[in-house]
Design an enzyme around this catalytic site. Structure first.
Site, PDB file in Angstrom:
ATOM      1  N   ALA A 229       4.088  -9.806   6.302  1.00  0.00           N
ATOM      2  CA  ALA A 229       5.401  -9.004   6.289  1.00  0.00           C
ATOM      3  C   ALA A 229       5.026  -7.981   6.951  1.00  0.00           C
ATOM      4  O   ALA A 229       4.442  -6.681   6.334  1.00  0.00           O
ATOM      5  CB  ALA A 229       5.769  -8.593   4.929  1.00  0.00           C
TER       6      ALA A 229
ATOM      7  N   THR B 193       5.794   0.759   2.805  1.00  0.00           N
ATOM      8  CA  THR B 193       5.300  -0.329   2.807  1.00  0.00           C
ATOM      9  C   THR B 193       6.500  -1.505   2.399  1.00  0.00           C
ATOM     10  O   THR B 193       7.501  -1.052   2.264  1.00  0.00           O
ATOM     11  CB  THR B 193       4.039  -0.705   2.062  1.00  0.00           C
ATOM     12  OG1 THR B 193       3.719  -2.023   2.209  1.00  0.00           O
ATOM     13  CG2 THR B 193       4.050  -0.362   0.582  1.00  0.00           C
ATOM     14  N   ASN B 194       6.100  -2.734   1.979  1.00  0.00           N
ATOM     15  CA  ASN B 194       7.026  -3.551   1.375  1.00  0.00           C
ATOM     16  C   ASN B 194       6.563  -4.386   0.192  1.00  0.00           C
ATOM     17  O   ASN B 194       5.528  -4.272  -0.182  1.00  0.00           O
ATOM     18  CB  ASN B 194       7.762  -4.580   2.616  1.00  0.00           C
ATOM     19  CG  ASN B 194       6.484  -5.175   3.100  1.00  0.00           C
ATOM     20  OD1 ASN B 194       5.821  -6.072   2.572  1.00  0.00           O
ATOM     21  ND2 ASN B 194       6.027  -4.899   4.563  1.00  0.00           N
ATOM     22  N   ARG B 195       7.257  -5.278  -0.329  1.00  0.00           N
ATOM     23  CA  ARG B 195       6.782  -5.936  -1.581  1.00  0.00           C
ATOM     24  C   ARG B 195       5.969  -7.142  -1.332  1.00  0.00           C
ATOM     25  O   ARG B 195       5.636  -7.809  -2.263  1.00  0.00           O
ATOM     26  CB  ARG B 195       8.092  -6.287  -2.451  1.00  0.00           C
ATOM     27  CG  ARG B 195       8.707  -5.235  -2.742  1.00  0.00           C
ATOM     28  CD  ARG B 195      10.070  -5.620  -3.656  1.00  0.00           C
ATOM     29  NE  ARG B 195       9.722  -6.574  -4.715  1.00  0.00           N
ATOM     30  CZ  ARG B 195      10.570  -7.349  -5.072  1.00  0.00           C
ATOM     31  NH1 ARG B 195      11.772  -7.331  -4.785  1.00  0.00           N
ATOM     32  NH2 ARG B 195      10.135  -8.290  -6.303  1.00  0.00           N
ATOM     33  N   SER B 196       5.471  -7.546  -0.155  1.00  0.00           N
ATOM     34  CA  SER B 196       4.617  -8.590   0.130  1.00  0.00           C
ATOM     35  C   SER B 196       3.403  -8.665  -0.789  1.00  0.00           C
ATOM     36  O   SER B 196       2.785  -7.713  -0.485  1.00  0.00           O
ATOM     37  CB  SER B 196       4.192  -8.752   1.657  1.00  0.00           C
ATOM     38  OG  SER B 196       3.593  -9.928   1.696  1.00  0.00           O
TER      39      SER B 196
END
Ligand code: CTP
Length: 416
Positions: free
Chosen positions: A285, A218-221
């Site tokens: 994101a 995943t990502n930091r959004s």
């Protein structure tokens, strides 16, 4: 929690009717937060409400006189029952919270035997009630029939929540949290805004691409900017579908939330809802790659081996591009807005994304600064348009940034 000022509530006159339930104490917080948000809150209390909380408490948090008596003279020398007709007539909203079974019954019958019920009959503004009561009183046929009568007359109802009552019983009838009630107030006041009858799809959060039953990429959004956009769109009266990969944020009151996990699920939900929507704001994101295969069982290290793990990643669908091409084919032109979080060459990268994806607007932000972008409550951005225009949005809360973006989207949707 500090309550931010809310543009929609600036100088709005809200008459807050408080009736006699234990939840009356929670409404002190609501009165306080509405005031901090910029509303002028005139509290009307029934005799039963005063058994739970004193008028002085509400006066202290609203900074305004609290109204209790139907009979007697007010400071202007008018009998209060006449003077206070004005309360309901000049208000923007009459909110009754908590609304007891007794007050709902009186309202349904059209009784006017205290200041609050007189105000209800005199009011010319929208009326929002938040029923809250113990035990099985909410589910009782009498209460349900009274609520149905009120709804038929156009009264809006903020549904109570399930939970544990003061009596120890568990069921439906709890007053919603302050932020939910503020959401209900915004939804009611925003209904007739300039984007009424417009459907807007907004995405938020970082997608998760599973590797095995326990792991994902995943990502930091955080989803905060997307949720703020949804709230800004609701404040303007839009119908909002929030396709969300964020998990922990409180859904804006009145939004239809479609929870998704992966880029593919998000793509399917967006395509479905864009069939009859007027705008898409892709604040999510979206992962550009996903693991080619998802292991059915948890991936294990090989005993005694120091081998690394090789992952094959494949591309996910580009959602904006998919929607943009779908509408080109159908010769429809919803407003399409992209978001680009960049760590270098901000404007060049943003401008090329805007062109490549066939967008109307692209909101670009530089993720290198610590007060903007991922997870924080503030942002700064540049809005690029397809004619080469640029609008700089200075550092502000994500709510304020969202309002500026929605104003631009609104201008494009209501094309002359
Ligand atoms: N986006 C999308 N589908 C994807 C990836 C991104 O719709 N599979 C959307 C994002 O929601 C955002 C915009 O496209 O509104 C730009 O996202 P970004 O990740 O910055 O763009 P990419 O085209 O993926 O470019 P990059 O190579 O910089 O990742």
């Amino acid at each position: 929690m500090v309550q931010e000022r809310i543009t929609l509530l600036q100088n709005k006159r809200i008459v807050l009717g408080v009736t006699g339930g234990i939840a009356a104490y929670k409404v002190v917080d609501l009165a306080s937060k509405l005031t901090q948000a910029g509303a002028l809150v005139d509290v009307v209390m029934t005799a039963a409400a005063r058994e739970f909380v004193t008028p002085l408490t509400f006066q202290a948090v609203t900074g305004r006189a609290v109204h209790t008596a139907l009979w007697g003279m007010n400071s202007g020398g008018l009998p209060t029952h006449i003077a206070h007709i004005g309360l309901g007539e000049s208000a923007d909203l009459l909110l009754i919270a908590p609304a007891t079974a007794n007050t709902l019954a009186k309202m349904a019958a059209g009784l006017a035997d205290d200041l609050l019920t007189v105000t209800v009959l005199a009011a010319r503004c929208p009326l929002l009630v938040s029923p809250a009561m113990d035990g099985g009183m909410y589910e009782h046929a009498a209460t349900q029939e009274n609520l149905a009568t009120l709804r038929r007359r156009g009264v809006l109802v903020a549904e109570p929540e399930e939970g544990r009552f003061a009596s120890g019983l568990v069921g439906k009838g709890r007053l919603p949290e302050t932020q939910t009630l503020i959401g209900a107030v915004r939804h009611t006041l925003g209904r007739l805004g300039r984007l009424r009858h417009r459907k807007i799809v907004i995405t938020a959060g970082g997608t998760r691409e599973p590797l095995d039953p326990v792991r994902f990429i995943t990502n930091r959004s955080s989803g905060k900017q997307g949720y703020a956009l949804a709230q800004a769109a609701l404040d303007l009266g839009a119908q909002v579908v929030l396709v969300s990969a964020a998990r922990t944020l409180l859904a804006p009151y009145g939004a239809q939330v479609v929870p998704v996990e992966t880029a593919e699920e998000m793509c399917a939900a967006v395509v479905e809802h864009m069939k009859d929507a007027d705008a898409l704001l892709m604040a999510a994101a979206v992962a550009d790659f996903r693991p080619q295969t998802i292991a059915e069982q948890k991936i294990k290290k090989r005993e005694g081996s120091s081998d690394g793990l090789h992952l094959d990643l494949v591309r996910t669908p580009d959602i904006l591009l998919t929607v943009s091409e779908m509408h080109k084919k159908a010769q429809t032109a919803p407003v399409l807005v992209g978001f680009a979080a960049e760590s270098e060459h901000l404007l060049e990268n943003a401008a090329s994304k805007l062109r490549r994806k066939g967008l109307d607007l692209l909101v670009a932000n530089d993720i290198r600064s610590s007060d903007a972008g991922f997870d924080v409550d503030t942002n700064r951005a540049v809005i690029l348009d397809k004619n080469g225009g640029q609008e700089v949005l200075a550092l502000a809360s994500k709510a304020v940034i969202a309002e500026s973006i929605m104003q631009r989207v609104g201008d494009l949707m209501i094309r002359p």
